[in-house]
Design a protein around this motif. Structure first.
Motif, PDB file in Angstrom:
ATOM      1  N   MET A 294      30.196  57.264  26.870  1.00  0.00           N
ATOM      2  CA  MET A 294      28.990  57.883  26.314  1.00  0.00           C
ATOM      3  C   MET A 294      28.375  58.847  27.322  1.00  0.00           C
ATOM      4  N   HIS A 295      27.820  59.952  26.818  1.00  0.00           N
ATOM      5  CA  HIS A 295      27.183  60.969  27.635  1.00  0.00           C
ATOM      6  C   HIS A 295      25.747  61.155  27.154  1.00  0.00           C
ATOM      7  N   ILE A 296      24.752  60.850  28.013  1.00  0.00           N
ATOM      8  CA  ILE A 296      23.340  61.089  27.719  1.00  0.00           C
ATOM      9  C   ILE A 296      22.936  62.373  28.434  1.00  0.00           C
ATOM     10  N   TYR A 297      22.384  63.315  27.703  1.00  0.00           N
ATOM     11  CA  TYR A 297      22.127  64.625  28.289  1.00  0.00           C
ATOM     12  C   TYR A 297      20.855  65.218  27.671  1.00  0.00           C
ATOM     13  N   GLY A 298      20.444  66.337  28.235  1.00  0.00           N
ATOM     14  CA  GLY A 298      19.311  67.065  27.664  1.00  0.00           C
ATOM     15  C   GLY A 298      18.464  67.716  28.738  1.00  0.00           C
ATOM     16  N   PRO A 299      17.859  68.852  28.431  1.00  0.00           N
ATOM     17  CA  PRO A 299      17.000  69.530  29.399  1.00  0.00           C
ATOM     18  C   PRO A 299      15.600  68.907  29.444  1.00  0.00           C
ATOM     19  N   GLU A 300      14.942  69.100  30.584  1.00  0.00           N
ATOM     20  CA  GLU A 300      13.568  68.641  30.773  1.00  0.00           C
ATOM     21  C   GLU A 300      12.814  69.725  31.534  1.00  0.00           C
ATOM     22  N   HIS A 301      11.613  70.048  31.051  1.00  0.00           N
ATOM     23  CA  HIS A 301      10.833  71.122  31.673  1.00  0.00           C
ATOM     24  C   HIS A 301       9.395  70.660  31.857  1.00  0.00           C
ATOM     25  N   GLN A 302       8.820  71.001  33.018  1.00  0.00           N
ATOM     26  CA  GLN A 302       7.420  70.666  33.286  1.00  0.00           C
ATOM     27  C   GLN A 302       6.756  71.820  34.023  1.00  0.00           C
ATOM     28  N   PHE A 303       5.552  72.172  33.562  1.00  0.00           N
ATOM     29  CA  PHE A 303       4.765  73.216  34.224  1.00  0.00           C
ATOM     30  C   PHE A 303       3.405  72.639  34.566  1.00  0.00           C
ATOM     31  N   LEU A 304       3.023  72.777  35.837  1.00  0.00           N
ATOM     32  CA  LEU A 304       1.772  72.208  36.335  1.00  0.00           C
ATOM     33  C   LEU A 304       0.925  73.317  36.937  1.00  0.00           C
ATOM     34  N   GLN A 305      -0.349  73.354  36.573  1.00  0.00           N
ATOM     35  CA  GLN A 305      -1.280  74.334  37.117  1.00  0.00           C
ATOM     36  C   GLN A 305      -2.558  73.638  37.559  1.00  0.00           C
ATOM     37  N   GLN A 306      -3.046  74.020  38.736  1.00  0.00           N
ATOM     38  CA  GLN A 306      -4.296  73.485  39.262  1.00  0.00           C
ATOM     39  C   GLN A 306      -5.131  74.643  39.791  1.00  0.00           C
ATOM     40  N   THR A 307      -6.383  74.732  39.338  1.00  0.00           N
ATOM     41  CA  THR A 307      -7.312  75.756  39.801  1.00  0.00           C
ATOM     42  C   THR A 307      -8.581  75.076  40.297  1.00  0.00           C
ATOM     43  N   VAL A 308      -8.984  75.400  41.520  1.00  0.00           N
ATOM     44  CA  VAL A 308     -10.153  74.781  42.136  1.00  0.00           C
ATOM     45  C   VAL A 308     -11.082  75.878  42.650  1.00  0.00           C
ATOM     46  N   LEU A 309     -12.342  75.778  42.309  1.00  0.00           N
ATOM     47  CA  LEU A 309     -13.371  76.676  42.823  1.00  0.00           C
ATOM     48  C   LEU A 309     -14.465  75.828  43.457  1.00  0.00           C
ATOM     49  N   LYS A 310     -14.854  76.201  44.688  1.00  0.00           N
ATOM     50  CA  LYS A 310     -15.798  75.363  45.418  1.00  0.00           C
ATOM     51  C   LYS A 310     -16.791  76.211  46.200  1.00  0.00           C
ATOM     52  N   TYR A 311     -18.045  75.748  46.201  1.00  0.00           N
ATOM     53  CA  TYR A 311     -19.101  76.391  46.983  1.00  0.00           C
ATOM     54  C   TYR A 311     -19.708  75.353  47.917  1.00  0.00           C
ATOM     55  N   ILE A 312     -19.851  75.722  49.199  1.00  0.00           N
ATOM     56  CA  ILE A 312     -20.389  74.820  50.211  1.00  0.00           C
ATOM     57  C   ILE A 312     -21.588  75.481  50.881  1.00  0.00           C
ATOM     58  N   LEU A 313     -22.684  74.740  50.991  1.00  0.00           N
ATOM     59  CA  LEU A 313     -23.896  75.219  51.651  1.00  0.00           C
ATOM     60  C   LEU A 313     -24.225  74.281  52.806  1.00  0.00           C
ATOM     61  N   LYS A 314     -24.252  74.829  54.013  1.00  0.00           N
ATOM     62  CA  LYS A 314     -24.587  74.058  55.202  1.00  0.00           C
ATOM     63  C   LYS A 314     -26.095  73.909  55.289  1.00  0.00           C
ATOM     64  N   LEU A 315     -26.597  72.661  55.372  1.00  0.00           N
ATOM     65  CA  LEU A 315     -28.031  72.407  55.342  1.00  0.00           C
ATOM     66  C   LEU A 315     -28.665  72.343  56.726  1.00  0.00           C
ATOM     67  N   ASP A 316     -27.914  71.856  57.726  1.00  0.00           N
ATOM     68  CA  ASP A 316     -28.450  71.777  59.084  1.00  0.00           C
ATOM     69  C   ASP A 316     -27.292  71.730  60.068  1.00  0.00           C
ATOM     70  N   ASN A 317     -27.623  71.541  61.340  1.00  0.00           N
ATOM     71  CA  ASN A 317     -26.607  71.500  62.393  1.00  0.00           C
ATOM     72  C   ASN A 317     -26.088  70.097  62.664  1.00  0.00           C
ATOM     73  N   LYS A 318     -26.523  69.127  61.885  1.00  0.00           N
ATOM     74  CA  LYS A 318     -26.067  67.747  62.078  1.00  0.00           C
ATOM     75  C   LYS A 318     -24.854  67.405  61.219  1.00  0.00           C
ATOM     76  N   GLY A 319     -24.421  68.329  60.366  1.00  0.00           N
ATOM     77  CA  GLY A 319     -23.291  68.078  59.484  1.00  0.00           C
ATOM     78  C   GLY A 319     -23.676  67.870  58.038  1.00  0.00           C
ATOM     79  N   SER A 320     -24.968  68.009  57.706  1.00  0.00           N
ATOM     80  CA  SER A 320     -25.415  67.867  56.319  1.00  0.00           C
ATOM     81  C   SER A 320     -25.001  69.096  55.517  1.00  0.00           C
ATOM     82  N   ASN A 321     -24.591  68.881  54.269  1.00  0.00           N
ATOM     83  CA  ASN A 321     -24.218  70.009  53.423  1.00  0.00           C
ATOM     84  C   ASN A 321     -24.294  69.624  51.952  1.00  0.00           C
ATOM     85  N   PHE A 322     -24.349  70.652  51.121  1.00  0.00           N
ATOM     86  CA  PHE A 322     -24.289  70.480  49.675  1.00  0.00           C
ATOM     87  C   PHE A 322     -23.094  71.270  49.170  1.00  0.00           C
TER      88      PHE A 322
END
Length: 748
Positions: free
Chosen positions: A328-356
């Motif tokens: 017996m022969h088990i066969y067949g194509p398999e296809h996968q497409f993956l997309q990831q999009t990330v958008l980020k905004y960083i605001l530094k609040l002080d010199n101690k490492g605080s941020n938003f």
């Protein structure tokens, strides 16, 4: 008159010192780059007595608050790879303190333990001058870190695959680590239990920071890897391209890799039926996969306090499945497409490492698979699967730090998920959303470090399968607490206790009724009526002198997902596996590891773990045999341009639920050599020997036997060309992803 003036100045000096109860500054190198994890000790100038101590943060800054002294003091600052400096304290703000590299130390230091800094949640490590930056692969680097092991070429933290970030970007899978050279790693942070990852995060997190150059310019590398197996010939080749550049306020990072890999397996299968004849055959898998993936990261400094970042990831996978089972022969194509999009905004609040920060994230996955069967006599009907899943998320987060180093994390996120699954004549649709809010507070009191957290999450899921609608709602509160007692800070001797409750993500593949045949006599299908499991984890850890570590772990998963097995009612020659909910799964384990350097160029790590699992379903309660795992890793830095490694792994036989496994193991070696002032690097990795898996599975009305007979001996050759130009490179990618796909499969 002069004596009176002298006494007045002396009194004024003593008064100023008595009032100066805060000392802060920044540790930098000769290029003005920050030096994290440098040791800062306050000493009395008169008798060198100890007053206080701390370590510098990621940006090189340090702060010592609420000091009590009435005499002149000085700072003793040291870091491995740099010359120690001692400077008098003349003011509260010391500004930049420069350390120069020590060439003698650079040649001799090769002990990882002294670079590890523990905190309430885990530890962090600066990789420079540890010897690990010369390893062949990033897996070899992590093999020497505490609580981490390598299994099936994957990084495991306390037995679970962690969430991994690189420069703030959450990887879609560990395969992305192929584009990360150990030479590019600056620092690694390990958290045993994930913070701010939502109630669905069961394991820990690993955050990798790459090296940053402040003067701009470009650098990167081209790499080619090929693999040959003694019994099968050419099985793998993969070109990789990495490029980093900085221009003004803009930073660019891009990598792309392509892999052409032969997926092969030789196996013996046997099915013994209680009410019929036994069936046995030999299967040979000879499939080829082609994967192209690339990621582009852009980071722009809008101002000195704010940063905008974008990350785009694309991956395309094509697989030509071919499995031969006698006639017996088990066969067949398999296809996968993956997309990831990330958008980020960083605001530094002080010199101690605080941020938003606020993150918007999209993750899309398209998966199509066709499976056909052909015998010597006829062509059987073809089955197919088409699945599209889209995730959207928005997540604001606030990090607030004070002068004492205490930290408050507040955050929320909202995830929306839509999945469509078409199998044969069946159509499944799933829509879900999941809002969550979390809070975590970390602090320090004398020799104690602590962290307290709470996550609230609501999961809603609606499913339409063959016209039948169903829905589920889960409302959960998940607490977390970590406590560490530093018994001896200089020797890194400490005790740690951790507890966390979490809920598992429902795997989307369980919505599919697609019959996925891995052999002609067996298929796996889904189940839309599953409940979401809840997980309780408790861990105790003891570290002695940065070399010896001992851990005990307890875990209890309610409504855990396991695979039930049975015989197809319409075709008695077929067996099936289907996910079901158990009452609970309970695991008790212990782990010990010892890291040391017999000589300065040789580093070794011995690691062992034992675990026993108790399983309870609605039909039975089983206690599995103890399972032991053992690792032996060695890294050799013979010179600055030549090194090697060897590693061995062994897993004892065990039984659990319906399965019994025999012992398995492997032994691997590698060699590397750099040339042309490290512009070229040659590497050889080899699997000398390995023992394949053998499994016995008891189902309802049958027993199956599986034996992996693949001959594993292989040799991998890699050549890397490093390039750079212009000014020094600065990488400041801030984009981050907080999404991840989960697929449930029956693993052999």
């Amino acid at each position: 008159m002069m004596k009176l003036l002298y006494l007045l100045l002396l009194t004024l000096s003593i008064s100023v010192n008595a009032l100066a109860q805060t000392i802060n500054g920044k540790i930098v190198d000769v290029k003005k780059l920050p030096i994290p994890n440098a040791t800062v000790i306050v000493l009395s100038q008169s008798d060198s007595s100890f007053v206080a101590s701390t370590t510098s943060k990621e940006d090189g800054t340090f702060s010592l608050s609420q000091l009590s002294y009435d005499k002149a003091v000085c700072l003793k600052i040291s870091s491995i790879g740099y010359k120690t400096v001692i400077i008098p304290v003349s003011r509260s703000t010391m500004g930049n303190i420069e350390l120069k590299e020590d060439s003698k130390i650079l040649k001799d230091v090769n002990i990882v333990g002294h670079r590890i800094v523990n905190d309430a949640n885990g530890y962090n490590l600066a990789l420079k001058n540890t010897g690990l930056e010369n390893c062949n692969s990033i897996q070899d680097v992590f093999a020497f870190l505490p609580s981490i092991s390598i299994e099936k070429n994957k990084i495991n933290l306390l037995g679970k695959q962690p969430i991994i970030y690189v420069d703030g970007i959450k990887l879609t899978s560990q395969d992305e680590l192929k584009a990360l050279s150990p030479k590019r790693i600056d620092r690694i942070e390990v958290n045993y239990l994930s913070l701010g990852e939502g109630a669905n995060a069961m394991g820990g997190t690993i955050k990798i920071t790459t090296k940053k150059e402040v003067d701009g310019g470009f650098s990167g590398y081209l790499q080619e890897s090929i693999s040959e197996m003694l019994s099968y010939g050419h099985v793998y080749d993969s070109p990789t391209f990495v490029f980093d550049a900085s221009c003004g306020h803009l930073t660019v990072n891009y990598y792309a890799y392509y892999s052409h890999q032969k997926l092969l397996e030789d196996a013996k299968n046997k099915y013994s039926y209680k009410m019929g004849e036994d069936v046995s055959y030999i299967s040979n898998t000879r499939s080829w996969s082609n994967v192209f993936s690339n990621r582009l990261n852009l980071s722009y400094e809008v101002s000195t306090k704010s940063t905008l970042a974008l990350s785009e990831y694309l991956e395309n996978t094509d697989v030509k499945n071919n499995q031969y089972n006698d006639d017996m022969h088990i066969y067949g194509p398999e296809h996968q497409f993956l997309q990831q999009t990330v958008l980020k905004y960083i605001l530094k609040l002080d010199n101690k490492g605080s941020n938003f920060e606020i993150t918007a994230d999209y993750l899309g996955n398209k998966h199509h698979q066709t499976q056909g069967e052909r015998t010597n006599e006829k062509e059987l009907p073809t089955s197919y699967l088409s699945q599209n899943t889209n995730m959207y998320c928005i997540a604001p987060k606030l990090v607030k730090k004070n002068k004492l180093g205490n930290e408050m994390d507040l955050g929320l996120d909202y995830q929306y998920i839509h999945s469509k699954d078409k199998t044969e004549n069946q159509l499944n649709r799933m829509t879900g959303y999941s809002p969550s809010v979390y809070m975590n507070y970390s602090g320090k009191f004398k020799a104690f470090m602590y962290s307290l957290g709470l996550t609230w999450e609501f999961n809603h899921m609606e499913v339409i399968s063959n016209g039948v609608e169903s829905s589920s709602n889960v409302n959960c509160f998940c607490p977390q607490t970590n406590l560490m007692w530093m018994l001896n800070q200089k020797k890194n001797t400490m005790l740690m206790l951790m507890y966390k409750e979490s809920v598992e993500n429902m795997p989307y593949s369980v919505l599919s009724a697609f019959r996925n045949y891995d052999t002609p006599n067996h298929y796996t299908t889904g189940n839309t009526s599953l409940s979401i499991p809840r997980d309780h984890q408790l861990m105790f850890r003891f570290d002695l002198n940065s070399h010896l570590a001992f851990m005990m772990m307890y875990e209890r998963i309610l409504d855990d997902i396991y695979f039930d097995h049975g015989i197809d009612e319409q075709n008695p020659s077929l067996t099936w596996s289907r996910p079901e909910n158990a009452n609970y799964t309970q695991a008790i384990g212990a782990r010990v590891e010892y890291t040391f350097s017999p000589v300065k160029w040789w580093k070794t790590k011995l690691q062992g773990a034992v675990q026993q699992i108790r399983f309870s379903s609605y039909e039975q309660t089983l206690t599995g045999k103890c399972c032991g795992k053992f690792w032996f890793n060695n890294n050799f830095n013979f010179s600055e341009t030549f090194g090697a490694s060897c590693k061995a792994y062994w897993e004892t036989g065990t039984s659990f639920e319906n399965y019994s496994w025999r012992p398995v193991g492997n032994f691997d070696v590698s060699l590397w050599k750099s040339a042309c002032k490290e512009k070229l690097r040659f590497a050889l990795d080899a699997t000398i020997c390995a023992r394949g898996r053998k499994i016995r599975t008891k189902g309802d009305g049958y027993t199956s036997f599986y034996t992996n007979t693949t001959k594993p001996s292989s040799f991998d050759f890699t050549i890397t060309w490093n390039f750079n130009g212009g000014k020094d490179v600065r990488q400041r990618t801030e984009a981050k992803s907080i999404q991840e796909f989960h697929t449930i499969k029956e693993q052999k």
